[in-house]
Enzyme design. Structure first.
Site, short mmCIF file in Angstrom:
data_model
loop_
_atom_site.label_atom_id
_atom_site.label_comp_id
_atom_site.label_asym_id
_atom_site.label_seq_id
_atom_site.Cartn_x
_atom_site.Cartn_y
_atom_site.Cartn_z
N LYS A 138 0.73 -1.30 -0.16
CA LYS A 138 0.13 0.13 -0.06
C LYS A 138 0.75 1.22 -0.05
O LYS A 138 0.47 2.16 -0.49
CB LYS A 138 -1.00 -0.13 1.20
CG LYS A 138 -1.97 -1.15 1.15
CD LYS A 138 -2.83 -0.80 2.44
CE LYS A 138 -3.96 -2.03 2.48
NZ LYS A 138 -3.33 -3.29 2.78
N GLU A 222 -2.49 6.88 7.95
CA GLU A 222 -3.45 7.67 7.07
C GLU A 222 -4.32 8.61 8.06
O GLU A 222 -4.81 8.10 9.00
CB GLU A 222 -4.09 6.82 6.18
CG GLU A 222 -3.32 6.51 5.17
CD GLU A 222 -4.66 5.70 4.13
OE1 GLU A 222 -3.97 5.17 3.12
OE2 GLU A 222 -5.58 5.39 4.33
N HIS A 257 -13.39 -3.23 9.65
CA HIS A 257 -12.76 -2.89 8.35
C HIS A 257 -12.98 -4.03 7.23
O HIS A 257 -12.34 -4.00 6.10
CB HIS A 257 -11.41 -2.48 8.53
CG HIS A 257 -11.09 -1.47 9.52
ND1 HIS A 257 -11.22 -0.20 9.49
CD2 HIS A 257 -10.56 -1.88 10.79
CE1 HIS A 257 -11.23 0.42 10.63
NE2 HIS A 257 -10.50 -0.39 11.28
N ARG A 318 -7.10 -8.32 -8.30
CA ARG A 318 -7.57 -9.75 -8.28
C ARG A 318 -9.05 -9.72 -8.40
O ARG A 318 -9.48 -8.34 -8.38
CB ARG A 318 -7.35 -10.48 -6.95
CG ARG A 318 -7.81 -9.64 -5.56
CD ARG A 318 -7.84 -10.50 -4.49
NE ARG A 318 -8.06 -9.81 -3.27
CZ ARG A 318 -8.94 -9.18 -2.73
NH1 ARG A 318 -10.07 -9.24 -3.32
NH2 ARG A 318 -8.71 -8.44 -1.55
#
Length: 679
Positions: A138, A222, A257, A318
């Site tokens: 990420k 973040e 999440h 994917r």
């Protein structure tokens, strides 16, 4: 039965990898469960031979029987089987497969596996290893997106990973913030941190879970976007330079999440303003896809704020769990697209305008992930035997289940996906709620009624749900989940026992002057009742000073229909030894007969007994015998169903006994730690 010919391969040079595409006719599916069955269905329709792999836990699984050939790859634990690259490659070579489809999860986004498949001379049905590597991390993906001019959530994605650096960066970003594992997905290694006092513990937990799930402990930070929607864009690219997007999916309703409900179009992208926003988000997703010379199916995930600002989060390289939502609107089979692209063909549709026309004229689709978990107890995953399974026939249901199937603690808790499609959002959502309530899943706790209640909650029904929906409304949703009334539970238990003895509860010849005493446990709570047969199919139950009369209208081994003071009730049920598992409109109840059992002796479990909530592996043990702990002190961490489940001290205490060790495999209910309360 003969099958249609295998589609011809395209001979053009691969745009993304610079190699000639290779024709294939036999596909090994390196996965399990519903996605393996899903891929096999399309592969067979197109004429391919299908090879399945299985662990010892899945030897009798449905995905094994859905294939032309199945090969064992190891013991139940994922690292010994579905994450075992040498074993899967050996299975492919043994079977003669010349292509590998990874599904999703496990090795689907592992560039080393993709490269190993290619090195073995087989076709990898997915993006290049280079693209997986570029977007699989990420932090690296965010750096690439910055270079491509794609807006990202502000934060820290640097290589320095020491505690002091991360703590300082968190201070600069400000709270609340997100800690995210740089590898993998599915919500693993992700923590929301509200303040600096929570940072160190959240960092340690995120690292541990990421290391266990992906073998990588690095994280990024973040800024937390307030009340965002989670909106993702489905993209597809071929080897000839075509890149398109297929519109968005809204995946905002999540727990831990991880997505629970997915729908398309997003309620946030309605009207002309929404159409324009869809095109801007789609253009961004296509630009991100081109930036890594992508090939195949992918998903660009974004956060969308209330002002219409959107930020790149990550790209999943994917197929997604929720791909049927897009299929419902567009009419395309995305697995077929994957196979055709892997053969070197151009995308079946390269006109972005035509794809968007289909998407925007396609009505509305919504999907739920039915999971083996207990929403009332922090969504704790459940394992055990699925005694009854009868999904609705009114919607699309993707699963690999059958009555008697074992729900293993080794794998993800998702049991099935239910997908409804209608001309508008209200129709699709109500169809899905009805399908959930009419489906039967008994033997393990599931999220069935919780999901139905979410779909009917006014905030969701009004299209206003964001990623905070579950946190804000969980209690209200759970309040709608009512177990059977105690008198009705007593009658159900009596009727099921009567059938077991060969008696028909709808045909008692004469009224009986005496009452039958009953003792039972109803959803973990002890109960007593007295039941009297009134003749015919009529019964009277006395419980806690309340008397209620019932008429048994119909009775079968899997259902009971009863008329009582509260109206007529249809109950799906199954008897397993002394326990009845029952469901009314998706609400599940467990009733265990204790009438003839000896009274339990000995003191009950105390607050100082720390037991395993389910079968799993001990991945962390934080205390030793004689250690003093305060309330809230971390004690032990259990890993099960791909998640970590920490236990903390419920009080100030001394550690009297430690009955396990790190790495141990433990059964549900096993005593792990015993505490003695301190004054």
């Amino acid at each position: 039965m003969s099958r249609p010919a295998v589609p011809k391969a395209h001979s053009a040079a691969a745009h993304s990898a610079g190699v000639t595409m290779k024709r294939f006719s036999s596909i090994l599916i390196a996965n399990r469960g519903e996605i393996a069955v899903r891929i096999a269905h399309t592969a067979h329709r197109l004429g391919y031979r299908v090879v399945a792999v299985y662990s010892d836990a899945d030897a009798q699984a449905l995905h094994v029987r859905a294939a032309d050939q199945a090969i064992r790859i190891g013991p139940p634990a994922p690292h010994d089987s579905y994450l075992n690259i040498p074993a899967i490659l050996a299975a492919a070579q043994q079977s003669g497969a010349d292509a590998v489809h990874p599904g999703y999860g496990f090795l689907a986004e592992n560039p080393d596996f993709a490269q190993a498949v290619l090195d073995a001379g087989m076709v990898w049905i997915g993006p290049t290893p280079e693209a997986i590597l570029a977007m699989g991390n990420k932090a690296q993906a965010k750096r690439l997106m910055h270079q491509a001019g794609v807006a990202c959530v502000p934060g820290y994605d640097g290589e320095l990973q020491d505690d002091a650096t991360l703590r300082a960066q968190a201070h600069d970003i400000g709270y609340p913030l997100m800690i995210k594992a740089t590898a993998g997905g599915g919500g693993r290694g992700m923590r929301l941190v509200a303040c600096s006092a929570e940072f160190d513990a959240a960092l340690a937990s995120a690292r541990s879970e990421s290391l266990a799930a992906f073998g990588e402990a690095s994280v990024l930070l973040e800024r937390a976007v307030p009340e965002p929607r989670h909106v993702e864009i489905q993209v597809f690219a071929d080897t000839q330079g075509h890149v398109v997007h297929m519109g968005e999916r809204d995946c905002s309703v999540q727990r831990r999440h991880q997505k629970l409900i997915e729908e398309a179009p997003s309620p946030a992208l309605a009207g002309e303003r929404g159409r324009q926003l869809r095109r801007r988000m789609g253009d961004m997703a296509v630009a991100a896809t081109r930036a890594v010379r992508y090939c195949g199916a992918g998903t660009v995930e974004c956060l969308l704020d209330a002002q219409g600002n959107f930020y790149f989060m990550e790209m999943n390289t994917r197929l997604q769990v929720e791909h049927p939502v897009t299929e419902a609107l567009t009419g395309y089979d995305l697995v077929e697209w994957q196979l055709r692209v892997a053969q070197g063909e151009a995308l079946p549709e390269t006109s972005q305008g035509e794809i968007l026309r289909r998407f925007e004229a396609g009505g509305h689709a919504v999907e739920v992930r039915l999971c083996a978990e207990d929403p009332a107890h922090h969504f704790l995953p459940q394992s055990g035997r699925l005694l009854a399974w009868q999904p609705s026939t009114q919607v699309r249901v993707e699963h690999a289940l059958e009555p008697g199937a074992d729900i293993s603690p080794y794998y993800d808790s998702m049991l099935a996906k239910l997908v409804a499609h209608g001309p508008d959002r209200a129709t699709a959502c109500q169809s899905l709620a009805d399908a959930l309530r009419s489906s039967t899943a008994l033997g393990v706790r599931t999220s069935q009624s919780f999901l139905a209640a979410c779909l009917e909650h006014p905030v969701f029904a009004g299209g206003q749900a964001n990623t905070g929906f579950i946190a804000a409304h969980k209690d209200a949703v759970l309040a709608t989940d009512q177990r059977l009334r105690t008198p009705l539970a007593a009658l159900l238990l009596y009727a099921m026992r009567a059938q077991q003895l060969g008696h028909d509860p709808t045909a008692v010849a004469l009224p009986l002057p005496w009452q039958v005493p009953m003792r039972f446990v109803l959803d973990g709570e002890a109960a007593v009742a007295a039941l009297q047969a009134l003749g015919g199919s009529r019964y009277r139950v006395v419980c806690g000073g309340v008397t209620e009369d019932f008429t048994v209208l119909t009775a079968g081994k899997a259902n009971l229909r009863v008329a009582g003071d509260g109206g007529t009730v249809s109950i799906a049920c199954v008897l397993d030894q002394a326990t009845v598992y029952a469901s009314v409109a998706g609400h599940q109840t467990v009733v265990t007969d204790k009438t003839l059992a000896s009274p339990e002796r000995g003191s009950p479990a105390t607050a100082g007994s720390i037991r395993a909530p389910m079968a799993g592996r001990i991945v962390a043990l934080h205390v030793a015998v004689g250690q003093a702990v305060t309330k809230g002190t971390p004690l032990v961490v259990l890993e099960a169903m791909k998640m970590e489940h920490p236990s903390a001290a419920p009080m100030d205490a001394l550690v009297a006994r430690v009955c396990t060790e790190q790495g141990a495999q433990v059964a549900a209910g096993s005593l792990l730690i015993e505490l003695v309360q301190t004054p």
